[in-house]
Design a protein around this motif. Sequence first.
Motif, PDB file in Angstrom:
ATOM      1  N   ASN A 282      -3.374  24.921  27.233  1.00 58.62           N
ATOM      2  CA  ASN A 282      -4.401  24.291  28.061  1.00 58.62           C
ATOM      3  C   ASN A 282      -4.045  22.846  28.368  1.00 58.62           C
TER       4      ASN A 282
ATOM      5  N   TRP B 257     -13.096  25.202  21.116  1.00 62.16           N
ATOM      6  CA  TRP B 257     -12.493  24.110  21.881  1.00 62.16           C
ATOM      7  C   TRP B 257     -11.246  23.639  21.149  1.00 62.16           C
TER       8      TRP B 257
ATOM      9  N   PHE C 131      -3.027  27.152  37.968  1.00 58.66           N
ATOM     10  CA  PHE C 131      -3.496  27.434  36.607  1.00 58.66           C
ATOM     11  C   PHE C 131      -4.265  28.743  36.633  1.00 58.66           C
TER      12      PHE C 131
ATOM     13  N   HIS D 271      -5.468  19.168  28.836  1.00 59.73           N
ATOM     14  CA  HIS D 271      -6.635  18.441  28.330  1.00 59.73           C
ATOM     15  C   HIS D 271      -6.788  17.098  29.031  1.00 59.73           C
TER      16      HIS D 271
ATOM     17  N   GLY E 276      -3.326  28.384  30.743  1.00 61.55           N
ATOM     18  CA  GLY E 276      -4.686  28.377  30.202  1.00 61.55           C
ATOM     19  C   GLY E 276      -5.688  27.673  31.112  1.00 61.55           C
ATOM     20  N   ASP E 277      -6.599  26.947  30.490  1.00 58.22           N
ATOM     21  CA  ASP E 277      -7.677  26.259  31.208  1.00 58.22           C
ATOM     22  C   ASP E 277      -7.381  24.769  31.330  1.00 58.22           C
ATOM     23  N   VAL E 278      -8.175  24.114  32.148  1.00 60.04           N
ATOM     24  CA  VAL E 278      -8.187  22.650  32.192  1.00 60.04           C
ATOM     25  C   VAL E 278      -9.445  22.211  31.449  1.00 60.04           C
ATOM     26  N   LEU E 279      -9.239  21.597  30.285  1.00 60.31           N
ATOM     27  CA  LEU E 279     -10.344  21.247  29.398  1.00 60.31           C
ATOM     28  C   LEU E 279     -10.680  19.765  29.544  1.00 60.31           C
TER      29      LEU E 279
ATOM     30  N   LYS F  61     -13.229  23.569  32.367  1.00 58.61           N
ATOM     31  CA  LYS F  61     -14.306  23.676  31.387  1.00 58.61           C
ATOM     32  C   LYS F  61     -14.702  22.287  30.898  1.00 58.61           C
TER      33      LYS F  61
ATOM     34  N   ILE G  80      -0.030  26.171  34.718  1.00 55.70           N
ATOM     35  CA  ILE G  80      -0.803  26.105  33.474  1.00 55.70           C
ATOM     36  C   ILE G  80      -1.336  27.502  33.192  1.00 55.70           C
TER      37      ILE G  80
ATOM     38  N   GLY H 110      -6.535  29.768  34.354  1.00 54.65           N
ATOM     39  CA  GLY H 110      -7.891  29.698  33.833  1.00 54.65           C
ATOM     40  C   GLY H 110      -8.848  28.977  34.776  1.00 54.65           C
TER      41      GLY H 110
ATOM     42  N   TYR I 226      -2.096  18.078  26.229  1.00 55.80           N
ATOM     43  CA  TYR I 226      -2.133  19.545  26.261  1.00 55.80           C
ATOM     44  C   TYR I 226      -2.044  20.109  24.850  1.00 55.80           C
TER      45      TYR I 226
END
Length: 470
Positions: free
Chosen positions: A107, A303, A286, A109, A149-152, A291, A147, A288, A95
């Motif tokens: 995020n 990113w 989450f 990761h 943010g996002d899941v990247l 992505k 979470i 977000g 993360y």
Amino acid sequence: MNKLLICLLIIHVQTSSAQTITTKLSSAIRQFEADDQVRHGIISLYVADAQTGKTVYEHNAHIGLAAASTQKLFTSAASFELLGSAYRYKTVLGYDGHIEHGILNGNLHLNGYGDPTLGSWRWGDTKEEVVLEKIMTALQKNNIKKISGDVLVNEGAFSIQPIPGGWIWDDIGNYYGAGCWAINWHENQYDLHLQAGKKEGDTTDIVKITPQGTTVHDLINHITTGKKGSGDNAYIYLSPYARDGFTQGTIPLGSQPYVISGAVPNAPMLFCYKLEKALNKQEISFNGRFKLFSRAMADNDSWPEMQKTIITLLSPSIDSINYWFLRKSINLYGEALIKTLAYEKTGRGTTEKGVELVRNFWSERGIDKGAINILDGSGLSPQNRVTAHAEVKVLQYARTRPWFNAFYNAMPEYNGMKMKSGSIGGARAFAGYHTAKDGKQYVFSIIVNNYEGSAGEIVKKMYRVLDLLK
């Protein structure tokens, strides 16, 4: 004097034996070439003494031919040397930001590096439910319940092109033509369950597609009902990243649903679907969205870098992966190995660079590059051309290496001989090792291209030639 006579006698016997097998092979090849099935085809054979390396017999051995899956030998042996038998793929969960009161302010990761076994059913530790459970357990241990943010999901270690050049349309949509990404899942394979009609010629119905989340939206089904016991003669036509495709061919008459397997068009998206389901089940929310790195780069989005690792998932070792690669001829594993060689040596996993590395590797060990004109790591492309002589050189080289036992044990057994097989349209090949009844050890490769008629019959005729080595 007596010792000298004995030595001369032994040499005479060995020479006579070699001449006998050479004569027999020569006669067998002449007879094979006279067969109607190869009237317009070509036969290549190279046999060497495993102990001395000397040529026992050769015929068209330096002509490049389509060798299909026996080409996997080049990828396998090069991977053992360049990556090492203990090499393991890694998939890293981490993360950015910080965790406070159960909330990840940042995020999540997940970085992939091409593991072709992730979500595979072949090992207990790689099964879907086991992998997802490891990820959920790691999140729990780090007290991540939400979470912000996002899941990247980063699949940037490999190129966006999942398919090697030269693969044909008839193969690409089917399981053996699965593409390779930096994040693979369930061997990038899905099952299409079909219900046959009541009689030959009837249409069939798609019952279901498993697993869920394959991103296959619609398949126009033109598969019909064939004769009972006719087997799988059905094909799926669906390109990478596509959602819609079609099917053609036949499945056998029967009352139970019949399953054919296709290639997942977007493996990273399938993984995202499975991870999202697991997060929801674990009630980890989450704010977000999921992505993918490739999409973000195309859209010029930022990113953020992963700042802290939560868990690193490791694949089985190369010697274990190689077992399935050679024994079951899994094309995905070959394409993953080729891209992995490129990634480890250059920092970017492309098929083209991986192929170049393999050709250079064997060139440095005495095999002309022209004898290994390949486009992929598995042998699926009909544009590949290798020589029987080059295959034997690889097999001989492998015998001298510390990883040989793992390599040898992975070889399938056909016709009572340890050998890799190869089969694509109009081409059949076998390459491997055999110890004769008299203890003589042979290394061999036989390739037939452009034959006509039954593949089963051409294999029987190839076996008759190889039987002379017994």
